[in-house]
Scaffold this active site. Structure first.
Site, mmCIF file in Angstrom:
data_model
loop_
_atom_site.group_PDB
_atom_site.id
_atom_site.type_symbol
_atom_site.label_atom_id
_atom_site.label_comp_id
_atom_site.label_asym_id
_atom_site.label_seq_id
_atom_site.Cartn_x
_atom_site.Cartn_y
_atom_site.Cartn_z
ATOM 1 C CE1 TYR A 198 -3.338 -2.717 0.425
ATOM 2 C CE2 TYR A 198 -3.756 -2.306 2.609
ATOM 3 C CZ TYR A 198 -3.851 -2.866 1.477
ATOM 4 O OH TYR A 198 -5.007 -3.923 1.698
ATOM 5 C CG PHE B 192 -13.682 -6.186 -2.550
ATOM 6 C CD1 PHE B 192 -12.882 -4.928 -2.251
ATOM 7 C CD2 PHE B 192 -13.480 -7.025 -3.621
ATOM 8 C CE1 PHE B 192 -11.644 -4.753 -3.075
ATOM 9 C CE2 PHE B 192 -12.255 -6.894 -4.395
ATOM 10 C CZ PHE B 192 -11.237 -5.789 -3.866
ATOM 11 N N PRO B 193 -16.603 -5.257 1.419
ATOM 12 C CG PRO B 193 -16.426 -3.965 3.155
ATOM 13 C CD PRO B 193 -15.591 -4.510 2.194
ATOM 14 C CG LEU B 194 -20.146 -1.394 1.548
ATOM 15 C CD1 LEU B 194 -19.933 0.381 1.929
ATOM 16 C CD2 LEU B 194 -21.130 -1.945 2.293
ATOM 17 N N GLY B 195 -19.406 -4.795 -1.857
ATOM 18 C CA GLY B 195 -19.407 -5.059 -3.321
ATOM 19 C C GLY B 195 -18.998 -4.076 -4.277
ATOM 20 N N GLY B 196 -19.249 -4.204 -5.497
ATOM 21 C CA GLY B 196 -18.831 -2.945 -6.574
ATOM 22 C C GLY B 196 -17.426 -2.730 -6.502
ATOM 23 N N PRO C 182 -15.400 -2.335 -11.991
ATOM 24 C CG PRO C 182 -14.545 -0.760 -13.271
ATOM 25 C CD PRO C 182 -14.255 -1.736 -12.268
#
Length: 309
Positions: A66, A221-225, A228
């Site tokens: 990171y 990615f706990p909220l998806g998306g 693209p």
């Protein structure tokens, strides 16, 4: 969907989302994912990390790749021993400043050892309490080729050696299948990080296996998306309706669902904004009743094992 293992978050105002065990430490169930700190200058990154500690965040997820060590350096400068913040890092990739993606895989045993040393140096520590081995054989993301196809046993051997040497405290896994986890269990696995959210529940079997084995489940990615074209939790009508009814944001509902779903779930949402940080933490105080949970559970999981470069 099975709900027998659900529990309400433990009431503890000092620990966002309640408390849970991670690598033998008691931490808040809502932590902080530090990847987005690479967007900030050093002073701003340190200020955001201090705000997280002041709000009760008990674990921070990072990696040397990171920001090529810059995020780790901010973490090392931000936290004091009395903050009681567990720092979790990962290995299995390295910075790639000239490639099509900012990172490339670094799966070979000598690369894993070098990555631990890079993390120790940049964090300014003698030991990292928990280090996740990021494999690449499951979920969205890079896939190994050539000399990056490495046997699990060879990787676990070097991670165990690093633990025996005291350079890491515990071993976790990331982007792995249930079969890989079962094979690694004799080494002692503290947590698993896989992509998982309300709209991407292909790893439900993994979540339940971790619960049965007493292993922390830390979905990224706990909220998806995240890429693209992939569905987003915040776009779901049931999520939007719950947010409206509870005077919350759709993102908070998505995070709250994860906390309610199983008691061993810990979250590491990331942000570079203090207000967003506070909103993520406030998700831990949201109570979802049976009707709301049923409506959210009915949201279909629409992603498979998508391979993205």
């Amino acid at each position: 969907m099975a709900t027998a293992n659900r529990t309400e978050p433990l009431a503890d105002a000092s620990r966002p989302g309640g408390q849970a065990q991670l690598a033998g430490h008691t931490v808040s169930r809502i932590g902080y994912g530090a990847m987005q700190l690479r967007r900030l200058d050093r002073a701003a990154a340190i200020a955001l990390l201090r705000a997280a500690a002041d709000l009760g965040v008990g674990h921070v997820d990072t990696a040397y790749f990171y920001g090529d060590g810059s995020v780790n350096e901010a973490i090392g400068a931000a936290f004091r021993p009395q903050d009681d913040v567990l720092v979790v890092s990962k290995v299995g990739a390295e910075p790639d400043p000239v490639g099509p993606a900012p990172v490339r895989l670094a799966q070979r045993p000598e690369q894993l050892r070098d990555a631990v040393e890079d993390n120790l140096r940049s964090l300014g520590r003698e030991q990292i309490p928990l280090v996740n081995l990021r494999r690449a054989d499951h979920g969205p993301g890079l896939r190994p080729e050539g000399d990056q196809i490495v046997a699990l046993d060879d990787q676990i051997a070097v991670m165990t050696a690093l633990r025996d040497e005291g350079k890491i405290g515990a071993i976790g896994l990331s982007s792995v299948s249930p079969d890989i986890l079962r094979r690694a269990l004799p080494a002692g696995i503290a947590c698993v990080q896989n992509a998982y959210s309300l709209v991407s529940r292909d790893d439900e079997d993994m979540a339940q296996l971790c619960l049965a084995e007493g292993i922390a489940w830390v979905p990224y990615f706990p909220l998806g998306g995240a890429y693209p074209g992939l569905p987003k939790v915040t776009d779901e009508p049931a999520v939007i309706a719950a947010a409206r009814a509870l005077r919350a944001t759709p993102a908070q509902i998505g995070l709250a669902w994860l906390l309610h779903h199983t008691p061993h779930t810990l979250l590491i949402p990331g942000t570079a904004d203090t207000a967003h940080l506070r909103a993520n933490i406030d998700a831990g105080a949201i109570t979802l009743d049976a009707a709301t949970l049923a409506a959210l559970d009915a949201v279909p999981s629409r992603t498979g094992d998508i391979e993205l470069g």
